[in-house]
Design an enzyme around this catalytic site. Structure first.
Site, PDB file in Angstrom:
ATOM      1  N   SER A 127      45.008  14.568  20.033  1.00  0.00           N
ATOM      2  CA  SER A 127      45.759  13.320  20.012  1.00  0.00           C
ATOM      3  C   SER A 127      45.784  12.680  21.394  1.00  0.00           C
ATOM      4  O   SER A 127      46.023  13.346  22.401  1.00  0.00           O
ATOM      5  CB  SER A 127      47.196  13.578  19.557  1.00  0.00           C
ATOM      6  OG  SER A 127      47.978  12.399  19.685  1.00  0.00           O
ATOM      7  N   HIS A 314      47.529   5.631   8.188  1.00  0.00           N
ATOM      8  CA  HIS A 314      48.343   6.306   9.213  1.00  0.00           C
ATOM      9  C   HIS A 314      49.465   7.125   8.577  1.00  0.00           C
ATOM     10  O   HIS A 314      50.578   7.207   9.104  1.00  0.00           O
ATOM     11  CB  HIS A 314      48.919   5.279  10.191  1.00  0.00           C
ATOM     12  CG  HIS A 314      49.057   5.792  11.599  1.00  0.00           C
ATOM     13  ND1 HIS A 314      48.095   5.596  12.564  1.00  0.00           N
ATOM     14  CD2 HIS A 314      50.037   6.489  12.210  1.00  0.00           C
ATOM     15  CE1 HIS A 314      48.489   6.146  13.696  1.00  0.00           C
ATOM     16  NE2 HIS A 314      49.672   6.701  13.510  1.00  0.00           N
TER      17      HIS A 314
END
Length: 417
Positions: A127, A314
Site C-alpha cells: 500500500s 474500492h
C-alpha cells in the site's frame, strides 16, 4: 495432496487434539470476532464504507446472483491453480489488495502481512498508504512476489521517487489507484472525527521518502494548534508514528509538518489520462490501473498501453450506490473480449467467490478485508490462515465442480440464480 485436502487435514487433526482454529473458517464469524478485537476507530476505517453502505451491499448481492453448476466424474486428481499475470506467474489467482493504515488492526501491520504473503506464496500489493516502508516489507518477503500501489501525488518528483523505490524494492508491477483522487464520504469515520493519516498512521511510504522529506523541510512554520486533550493525544500519536526516537520527535516540529504535508499533497484531484500517458516513460514495470468500472475507461486504458486493470469500486469505500465490481467485470469483459488482463476486487470473501469471479472473466482477484480481519485476530498467523482458507476452498470447489485448472473455470460453470 491439494491445498484443499491439506487444509482440511490440518484443521481436523488439530481438532482431534482438542484445538480449534484461532481464525474462523466462515466470513461471518471472522468478521464478528475481528470487530470485537478492534477499536471503534479501527473498525470504522477498515470495515466501513461510503454513505449508506449500498455499494458494499451491492458488491455482495452481485455474487449471490450466480450459482455454480458442478460436473461429475471428471477423473482429475490434481488441480493447477497457477496463473500468468503481468510481471510473472503466480501460484494462485489470489493477491493481497493494498490496504492503508493497517496498523489500526495490529502493530507492524505491513511487515506481518508481507511475511504471511511470502509464507503462503501469495503476491502482496504494497500500500502507498502503508505503515511500514516498502523496503522493509520487501526485505521481509525475500524473493516472494510483490507489487506496489501508487497514489498519484500533486508533486511529480514525489511520484518519480516512489516509482524508483518500488523498482528498487523488486516490485513486479505498478498499480495506479484512480478512484481516490479525493476521499469519499465515510460516515463511520466522520462520526468519530477519525482519519488515521491525521495521526501519522499510514504515511510511512512518505516519511521514508527523500523527496517527501525535502518538501517537509521546505514547509514554512505552522501556527500553533489549539490546545485540547484531543490535540495532545493526536500529537502523541504523530510522535509515535514518525520515524526516530519518541522524545526527539516530541520536541520536533517534523511529525506534525509531515502529517500536514501528506494531507496537502498525497493525491492529485486533477489526475487525468494525460498524466497516465507519461507513465510508460517513467517506469520499466508493467502498469496496472485500479478502480475502473466503465467499459469505455477500460478500453481507453488498454488502448493507452497498460498491461492490466483492476475492476474495483474500492470495496464500496468511495462512492455510495455505485455499480458492483462484479457486475462491472461482466460488462467490461463482454465489451473487451477475452484477451485483456482483468483483475477484480471488492466483495471477495471466500474461495467460492474467487471461483465465481474467475468464471465471469477475472484473470485473478485481490483479497482485502478478510485478511485484515485475520490480522486483527492473530497477527501474521491470522493473515496466513485467511489466505490458506480461501485458497483451500477455491481448490475444493474446483475439485467438486470437476475443474482441473484455472483456465477451465469459464462462464459455462455458472447459471444465474
Amino acid at each position: 495432496m491439494g491445498a484443499g485436502l491439506s487444509r482440511l487435514s490440518t484443521i481436523y487433526r488439530q481438532g482431534a487434539l482438542g484445538r480449534r482454529p484461532a481464525v474462523p473458517a466462515d466470513f461471518a464469524e471472522l468478521e464478528r470476532r475481528a470487530e470485537r478485537a478492534s477499536s471503534a476507530k479501527a473498525w470504522a476505517y477498515v470495515a466501513g464504507g461510503a454513505g449508506e453502505g449500498r455499494t458494499m451491499r451491492r458488491n455482495r448481492a452481485a455474487f449471490e446472483r450466480w450459482a455454480i453448476v458442478p460436473r461429475m466424474l471428471s477423473g482429475h486428481v490434481e488441480r493447477d491453480l497457477s496463473v500468468e499475470l503481468p510481471g510473472g506467474r503466480h501460484d494462485t489467482p489470489v493477491l493481497l489488495a493494498p490496504v492503508g493504515a493497517g496498523a489500526l488492526m495490529g502493530a507492524d501491520s505491513d511487515l506481518r502481512i508481507a511475511r504471511a504473503a511470502a509464507a503462503t506464496g501469495t503476491a502482496y500489493v504494497f500500500s502507498n498508504q502503508g505503515c511500514n516502508p516498502m523496503e522493509d516489507c520487501a526485505a521481509a518477503m525475500g524473493d516472494a512476489s510483490r507489487w506496489f500501489q501508487l497514489y498519484w501525488s500533486k508533486d511529480e518528483q514525489l511520484v518519480d521517487s516512489l516509482i524508483a523505490r518500488a523498482e528498487a524494492a523488486g516490485a513486479a508491477a505498478l498499480v495506479v489507484t484512480l478512484d481516490t483522487t479525493v476521499l469519499g464520504w465515510r460516515p463511520q469515520d466522520l462520526n468519530l472525527g477519525s482519519l488515521p493519516f491525521s495521526r501519522g498512521q499510514g504515511i510511512a511510504q512518505y516519511t521514508s521518502d527523500p523527496r517527501f522529506r525535502e518538501i517537509v523541510a521546505g514547509r514554512p512554520p505552522q501556527p500553533a494548534a489549539e490546545v485540547t486533550l484531543g490535540a495532545i493525544r493526536t500529537l502523541l500519536a504523530m510522535t509515535r508514528n514518525h520515524p526516530g526516537a519518541f522524545w526527539s520527535n516530541l520536541r520536533s516540529p517534523a511529525p506534525r509538518a509531515a502529517v500536514e504535508t501528506f494531507l496537502d499533497i498525497y493525491s492529485n484531484p486533477g489526475l487525468s489520462w494525460e498524466h497516465l500517458a507519461t507513465l510508460r516513460g517513467r517506469t520499466r514495470l508493467p502498469i496496472v490501473l485500479k478502480g475502473i468500472l466503465h467499459p469505455d475507461d477500460a478500453r481507453r486504458a488498454f488502448d493507452a498501453g497498460v498491461d492490466a486493470i483492476v475492476v474495483s469500486n474500492h470495496g464500496g469505500r468511495q462512492i455510495d450506490n455505485a455499480v458492483a465490481s462484479l457486475d462491472a467485470l461482466v460488462t467490461i469483459r463482454a465489451a473487451l473480449g477475452p484477451s485483456p488482463t482483468l483483475l477484480l476486487d471488492s466483495g471477495i470473501r471466500t474461495g467460492a467467490d474467487v471461483f465465481t469471479a474467475l468464471a465471469l472473466g477475472a484473470n485473478a482477484v485481490l483479497l482485502g478485508r478478510p485478511y485484515m480481519y485475520g490480522l486483527a485476530l492473530a497477527g501474521q498467523s491470522g493473515v496466513e490462515d485467511v489466505i490458506r482458507n480461501v485458497i483451500a476452498e477455491l481448490e475444493l470447489t474446483m475439485a467438486l465442480a470437476g475443474i482441473p485448472d484455472i483456465a477451465s473455470i469459464t462462464r459455462d460453470c455458472l447459471v444465474e440464480a
